[in-house]
Design an enzyme around this catalytic site. Structure first.
Site, PDB file in Angstrom:
ATOM      1  CG  HIS A 271      -1.963   1.135   0.920  1.00 27.41           C
ATOM      2  ND1 HIS A 271      -1.985   2.304   1.518  1.00 27.41           N
ATOM      3  CD2 HIS A 271      -3.270   0.903   0.717  1.00 27.41           C
ATOM      4  CE1 HIS A 271      -2.995   2.918   1.360  1.00 27.41           C
ATOM      5  NE2 HIS A 271      -3.987   2.134   0.722  1.00 27.41           N
ATOM      6  CD  GLU A 325      -7.044  -2.235  -3.147  1.00 27.77           C
ATOM      7  OE1 GLU A 325      -6.248  -2.723  -2.519  1.00 27.77           O
ATOM      8  OE2 GLU A 325      -7.480  -0.802  -3.627  1.00 27.77           O
TER       9      GLU A 325
END
Length: 386
Positions: A271, A325
């Site tokens: 991330h 996700e």
């Protein structure tokens, strides 16, 4: 007398870590694995409150009491019905965007909605009028997205119901069936957890457009365009594609090692902000294990375990964990959301955060206008004569 231009400020690529404004909407503390909406933990809100409650928090500034919740819910559910000129055009939009999907069609539909509802530039509106436009758009987005999807599949759209909450109504319009309590709450967890997340690309895009004084629909169209990029909103389906490509537990280690050594990105891991576990991923993993279970969830958990171990071995010193996700795809699949609707579902949540950011930015009349560093041929050279 001319004054010299101020010296440009050197900043990191992609504006990483650069503070561009103040916000009261929330923050992401990447080193801690924590993010919040206003003064509340976003994960705690997802686990304890309804989508409408958090929508009220973001738009109005406080969590509602029972009376405020009832009034806000009645107000927003009435806005789910599309103007006739928008509803009538969705079939044409769906045919034109069939290959790209509902998210691309949403850009056109939002423009039509803004015209049909008479959205005016936020620069010319009162704060109350801006908020009304943001509520109109956010309430209509799930209706438009699900209709565009169904029309693209050759199915009739399913109209909204006023007796269902935001999450349940979304699943109902998508599938044509009233969802069960487990599926409703799981999707609601996901939707709440993705309403806002700092100055991500789509949120920043919406704020840049809002700083020009443009109308709410224009700001949202820009945000949707940013979200459509695979490096921003397209990862949930790609994370499931990874699970499918691996296939079985015995193939995890060789598949991941080959991909990492080849320099390929493992979708659903890493991330831009978090240097520890993504709290959204942790929440959705626990939800998937506790509420659903089964081989698909167990396989995803094992893939996560082995990927993190292999990445720690092959890329020592780097903190690479699952991001939202990875388990978002697993949860949405378990709830019956088709893979091509994963990113549009993300948009159905983020439209609330975009709207809140548009309202906040519209209160500041300073246009966002950064500078660039010129690296082309040295000027000023004579123009060639032909």
């Amino acid at each position: 007398m001319q004054t010299a231009s101020p010296a440009p400020v050197e900043v990191p690529r992609g504006l990483k870590g650069v503070v561009v404004t103040d916000t009261a909407l929330g923050d992401v503390r990447g080193s801690e694995g924590f993010y919040h909406y206003r003064q509340y933990s976003a994960v705690e809100l997802a686990q304890t409150r309804s989508f409408e409650d958090v929508w009220h928090l973001m738009m109005i500034g406080e969590l509602p009491d029972a009376a405020q919740r009832a009034a806000f819910t009645a107000r927003t559910t009435a806005l789910r019905v599309l103007p006739p000129e928008v509803a009538d055009a969705l079939g044409v939009i769906a045919r034109g965007s069939r290959a790209a999907g509902a998210l691309d069609g949403l850009r056109t539909a939002l423009s039509l909605l803004g015209a049909g509802r008479g959205f005016a530039p936020v620069y010319d509106l009162t704060p109350e009028q801006r908020r009304e436009d943001a509520l109109v758009a956010a309430a209509a987005v799930p209706t438009m997205l699900t209709a565009l999807y169904r029309l693209g599949q050759g199915l009739e759209p399913v109209g909204p119901r006023t007796d269902l909450g935001y999450a349940a109504n979304y699943l109902y319009m998508l599938t044509g069936e009233v969802p069960g309590a487990r599926e409703t709450r799981a999707i609601e967890h996901y939707l709440i957890s993705t309403i806002d997340h700092g100055f991500n690309a789509s949120t920043f895009t919406a704020r840049v457009i809002a700083s020009t004084g443009a109308d709410v629909a224009a700001c949202l169209v820009g945000a949707v365009g940013a979200l459509s990029g695979p490096l921003h909103g397209g990862a949930p389906s790609r994370a499931l594609d990874t699970l499918d490509a691996i296939g079985s537990p015995d193939k995890i280690d060789p598949w991941i090692r080959e991909a990492v050594l080849a320099g390929d990105r493992i979708m659903g891991f890493g991330h831009a902000v978090y240097r520890t576990e993504d709290p959204r991923s942790r929440m959705l993993r626990e939800l998937a294990e506790q509420e659903f279970g089964g081989p698909r969830v167990a396989f995803a958990v094992e893939v996560e375990r082995q990927v993190e171990a292999i990445l720690a071995e092959l890329k020592p010193g780097r903190e690479l964990h699952t991001n939202v996700e990875f388990y978002a795809g697993v949860v949405m699949e378990l709830c019956g959301v088709p893979r091509e609707m994963f990113t549009p579902t993300f948009a159905a949540a983020r439209v609330v955060g975009w709207g809140a950011n548009i309202l906040e930015q519209a209160a500041d009349t300073k246009i966002i206008r950064p500078a660039a560093r010129y690296v082309g041929p040295a000027p000023s050279q004579p123009v060639p004569v032909v």
